[in-house]
Design a protein around this motif. Structure first.
Motif, short mmCIF file in Angstrom:
data_model
loop_
_atom_site.label_atom_id
_atom_site.label_comp_id
_atom_site.label_asym_id
_atom_site.label_seq_id
_atom_site.Cartn_x
_atom_site.Cartn_y
_atom_site.Cartn_z
N TYR A 1 0.81 -1.22 0.00
CA TYR A 1 0.00 0.00 0.00
C TYR A 1 0.84 1.27 0.00
O TYR A 1 0.56 2.21 -0.74
CB TYR A 1 -0.90 -0.03 1.23
N LYS A 2 1.88 1.30 0.82
CA LYS A 2 2.68 2.51 0.95
C LYS A 2 3.35 2.87 -0.38
O LYS A 2 4.02 2.05 -0.99
CB LYS A 2 3.73 2.35 2.03
N GLY A 3 3.16 4.10 -0.80
CA GLY A 3 3.75 4.57 -2.04
C GLY A 3 2.99 4.16 -3.29
O GLY A 3 3.42 4.46 -4.41
N SER A 4 1.85 3.50 -3.12
CA SER A 4 1.07 3.03 -4.27
C SER A 4 0.13 4.12 -4.77
O SER A 4 -0.12 5.12 -4.10
CB SER A 4 0.26 1.79 -3.88
N GLU A 5 -0.43 3.90 -5.96
CA GLU A 5 -1.43 4.82 -6.50
C GLU A 5 -2.67 4.82 -5.62
O GLU A 5 -3.32 5.86 -5.45
CB GLU A 5 -1.81 4.40 -7.93
N GLU A 6 -2.98 3.68 -5.04
CA GLU A 6 -4.14 3.57 -4.15
C GLU A 6 -3.97 4.48 -2.94
O GLU A 6 -4.90 5.19 -2.55
CB GLU A 6 -4.33 2.13 -3.70
N GLU A 7 -2.77 4.46 -2.36
CA GLU A 7 -2.53 5.33 -1.20
C GLU A 7 -2.64 6.79 -1.61
O GLU A 7 -3.23 7.60 -0.88
CB GLU A 7 -1.14 5.07 -0.61
N GLU A 8 -2.07 7.14 -2.76
CA GLU A 8 -2.14 8.53 -3.20
C GLU A 8 -3.58 8.98 -3.41
O GLU A 8 -3.96 10.10 -3.04
CB GLU A 8 -1.34 8.72 -4.49
N GLU A 9 -4.40 8.12 -3.99
CA GLU A 9 -5.81 8.45 -4.18
C GLU A 9 -6.50 8.65 -2.83
O GLU A 9 -7.30 9.57 -2.66
CB GLU A 9 -6.51 7.33 -4.97
N ASP A 10 -6.18 7.78 -1.88
CA ASP A 10 -6.78 7.90 -0.54
C ASP A 10 -6.35 9.20 0.13
O ASP A 10 -7.16 9.88 0.78
CB ASP A 10 -6.38 6.72 0.33
N LEU A 11 -5.08 9.56 0.00
CA LEU A 11 -4.57 10.78 0.61
C LEU A 11 -5.22 12.02 -0.01
O LEU A 11 -5.56 12.97 0.69
CB LEU A 11 -3.05 10.86 0.48
N ARG A 12 -5.41 11.98 -1.31
CA ARG A 12 -6.07 13.10 -1.97
C ARG A 12 -7.52 13.24 -1.50
O ARG A 12 -8.02 14.34 -1.28
CB ARG A 12 -6.05 12.91 -3.50
#
Length: 252
Positions: free
Chosen positions: A118-129
């Motif tokens: 998860y860390k550093g993934s596109e999924e994490e970035e989407e969640d952070l946004r």
């Protein structure tokens, strides 16, 4: 009151997809993840005695029941109606039990594997946004809600968000761009306190390496928006079983 009316009253939106924070074309996995992320935020365990939290939890279960069923979802997509008489929307259904029954237990290794992926993934970035927009740039609330992160992750998370702000992909909320040093320092002190508590628990209980890791994860997630059990359940969403199908449709 029908499901669509309940959604409008509780979530100010009668669109089932938008209630879960997904698009109409969302995959089953995206619908499932949207349901769990939202249902865990309103889970009755987080607000004992809060009748509205219980009602929201039940309504979200119904929303997911509709959108996770191919036939009911097709009817809703084509006609904008929901089958209010199907068994899966029964008022007598134990939604807490149903929620627990949907998912198998996961192991510590599942958690560690998920964090690594998860860390550093596109999924994490989407969640952070999403969290950035939801909390209007408030890093306290973003860090509380973000999965798989501790204080050491904050510089990385801030960089991800700052790049999106600089690229005008996210609004430049003042709470983020002009956060005070005092607020950031308070957040750091809180994180250090939680770390010390985890270390004290490890020493007090004489935990071995694996148990110590579990304790640290528990302590780290303890103050999160969802809590440790909710964090586990969020991962369990990846192993969802299919629900029963309905056949009738009723206009709102």
């Amino acid at each position: 009151m029908g499901l669509l009316e309940q959604c409008e009253e509780l979530f100010k939106n009668s669109n089932l997809y938008e209630v879960l924070g997904v698009t109409k074309g969302a995959s089953d996995a995206e619908v499932r993840r949207g349901y769990y992320k939202l249902s865990l935020q309103v889970h009755p365990d987080r607000a004992q005695g809060d009748d509205q939290a219980t009602t929201k939890f039940q309504v979200l279960g119904k929303v997911y029941a509709v959108l996770s069923d191919k036939e009911q979802r097709l009817v809703y997509d084509e006609q904008g109606v929901v089958d209010e008489e199907t068994d899966c929307l029964s008022q007598d259904r134990d939604w807490e039990e149903h929620w627990r029954r949907l998912f198998p237990k996961i192991t510590l290794q599942d958690i560690l594997d998920f964090e690594k992926q998860y860390k550093g993934s596109e999924e994490e970035e989407e969640d952070l946004r999403r969290l950035y927009t939801l909390h209007e740039g408030d890093m306290d609330r973003i860090m509380e809600a973000a999965l798989c992160c501790g204080h050491d992750d904050e510089p990385r998370i801030r960089l991800v968000l700052q790049r999106a702000v600089d690229a005008q992909e996210l609004p430049a909320y003042k709470a983020f761009t002009h956060e005070s040093n005092k607020k950031a320092a308070n957040r750091k002190r809180k994180a250090e306190k939680e770390r010390r508590e985890a270390e004290a628990l490890q020493k007090e209980m004489g935990l071995n390496a694996e148990d110590s890791l579990v304790a640290m994860i528990q302590q780290r997630q303890k103050s999160k928006e969802k809590g440790f059990n909710s964090f586990i359940s969020d991962l369990e969403a990846k192993y969802c079983k299919k629900t029963s199908k309905g056949t009738k449709a009723k206009k709102k």
